[in-house]
Design a protein around this motif. Sequence first.
Motif, short mmCIF file in Angstrom:
data_model
loop_
_atom_site.label_atom_id
_atom_site.label_comp_id
_atom_site.label_asym_id
_atom_site.label_seq_id
_atom_site.Cartn_x
_atom_site.Cartn_y
_atom_site.Cartn_z
N SER A 41 -30.75 3.44 23.09
CA SER A 41 -31.82 4.19 22.42
C SER A 41 -33.01 3.27 22.22
O SER A 41 -33.17 2.62 21.19
N HIS A 98 -28.48 9.33 9.62
CA HIS A 98 -28.97 10.16 10.71
C HIS A 98 -27.84 11.01 11.29
O HIS A 98 -26.69 10.58 11.34
N TYR A 99 -28.18 12.20 11.74
CA TYR A 99 -27.17 13.21 12.05
C TYR A 99 -26.22 12.79 13.17
O TYR A 99 -25.08 13.26 13.22
N ASP A 100 -26.67 11.91 14.06
CA ASP A 100 -25.78 11.47 15.14
C ASP A 100 -24.80 10.40 14.67
O ASP A 100 -23.92 9.98 15.42
N HIS A 101 -24.90 9.97 13.40
CA HIS A 101 -23.99 8.97 12.86
C HIS A 101 -23.24 9.45 11.62
O HIS A 101 -22.21 8.89 11.28
N ASP A 137 -27.26 1.36 14.29
CA ASP A 137 -28.57 1.49 14.93
C ASP A 137 -29.46 0.38 14.39
O ASP A 137 -29.56 0.18 13.17
N SER A 148 -17.61 16.29 10.81
CA SER A 148 -16.60 15.27 11.11
C SER A 148 -15.91 14.80 9.84
O SER A 148 -14.69 14.58 9.82
N SER A 205 -21.93 12.93 10.11
CA SER A 205 -21.73 14.35 10.34
C SER A 205 -20.82 14.93 9.27
O SER A 205 -19.67 14.49 9.11
N GLY A 246 -23.60 3.33 23.29
CA GLY A 246 -24.72 4.25 23.16
C GLY A 246 -25.12 4.93 24.44
O GLY A 246 -25.80 5.94 24.42
N ALA A 273 -23.43 11.73 26.81
CA ALA A 273 -23.82 12.35 25.54
C ALA A 273 -25.15 11.82 25.02
O ALA A 273 -25.72 12.40 24.11
N SER A 274 -25.66 10.73 25.56
CA SER A 274 -26.84 10.10 24.98
C SER A 274 -27.86 9.67 26.03
O SER A 274 -28.72 8.86 25.74
#
Length: 203
Positions: free
Chosen positions: A123, A7-10, A97, A15, A12, A159, A163-164
């Motif tokens: 989340s 998933h894009y939040d983990h 996650d 990065s 990148s 989390g 930012a979240s």
Amino acid sequence: MLYSHLHYDHFSHASIAQIGTGATYYLPLGMADYMPQGGYQIIEKAWYSQSERGELSLHLVPAHHFNNRKLFDDDNKALWGGWLLQQNGKTLFFAGDTGYSNHFKDIQQRYGDIDICLLPIASYHSDKQPDWYRYVHTTPEDALVAAEELGCKVMIPWGYGNASWQMGDISSHSPLLRLLHMQQHLNSQVPLLILNEGDSVAL
């Protein structure tokens, strides 16, 4: 570098490009297909498999989640998970996650009590999320129960923060406030180490 899922939040690509090819990338099985091109050193792992790096042992462990990169296109074509690190008789667990399930008990039975547990709290299901969301994301109280089952000597929640914040209830730190409330409500005996965004700690 350790990655839990696509998933894009983990995971990148920007990065990864910044980190470069000098690092070794440890990925769940099948995720190498999603790495950018360019000569990266990649080691893929199945659940409960182990790699050695000097005195450090790295174990990919299950998580109660899912994996994809494109919506409704490549669901679960690659594995996902958390990571357990062992060095000099000490253990650190990063859950990735995950929702709550019996996999926490299974991890404790296999590796024993965990010295430091990094567990997600932010989340989770709220009025902003669909009903299935808690199935794959722990609430603060789920994380506390998991910490007990893992035998965590210290729990570091993660989390939450600026930012979240939209992944929780109301504000950036509402998951943390809920965690502290539920710690008392559940009479949890697991010590908490609370970090603000950007904080670091030597363990």
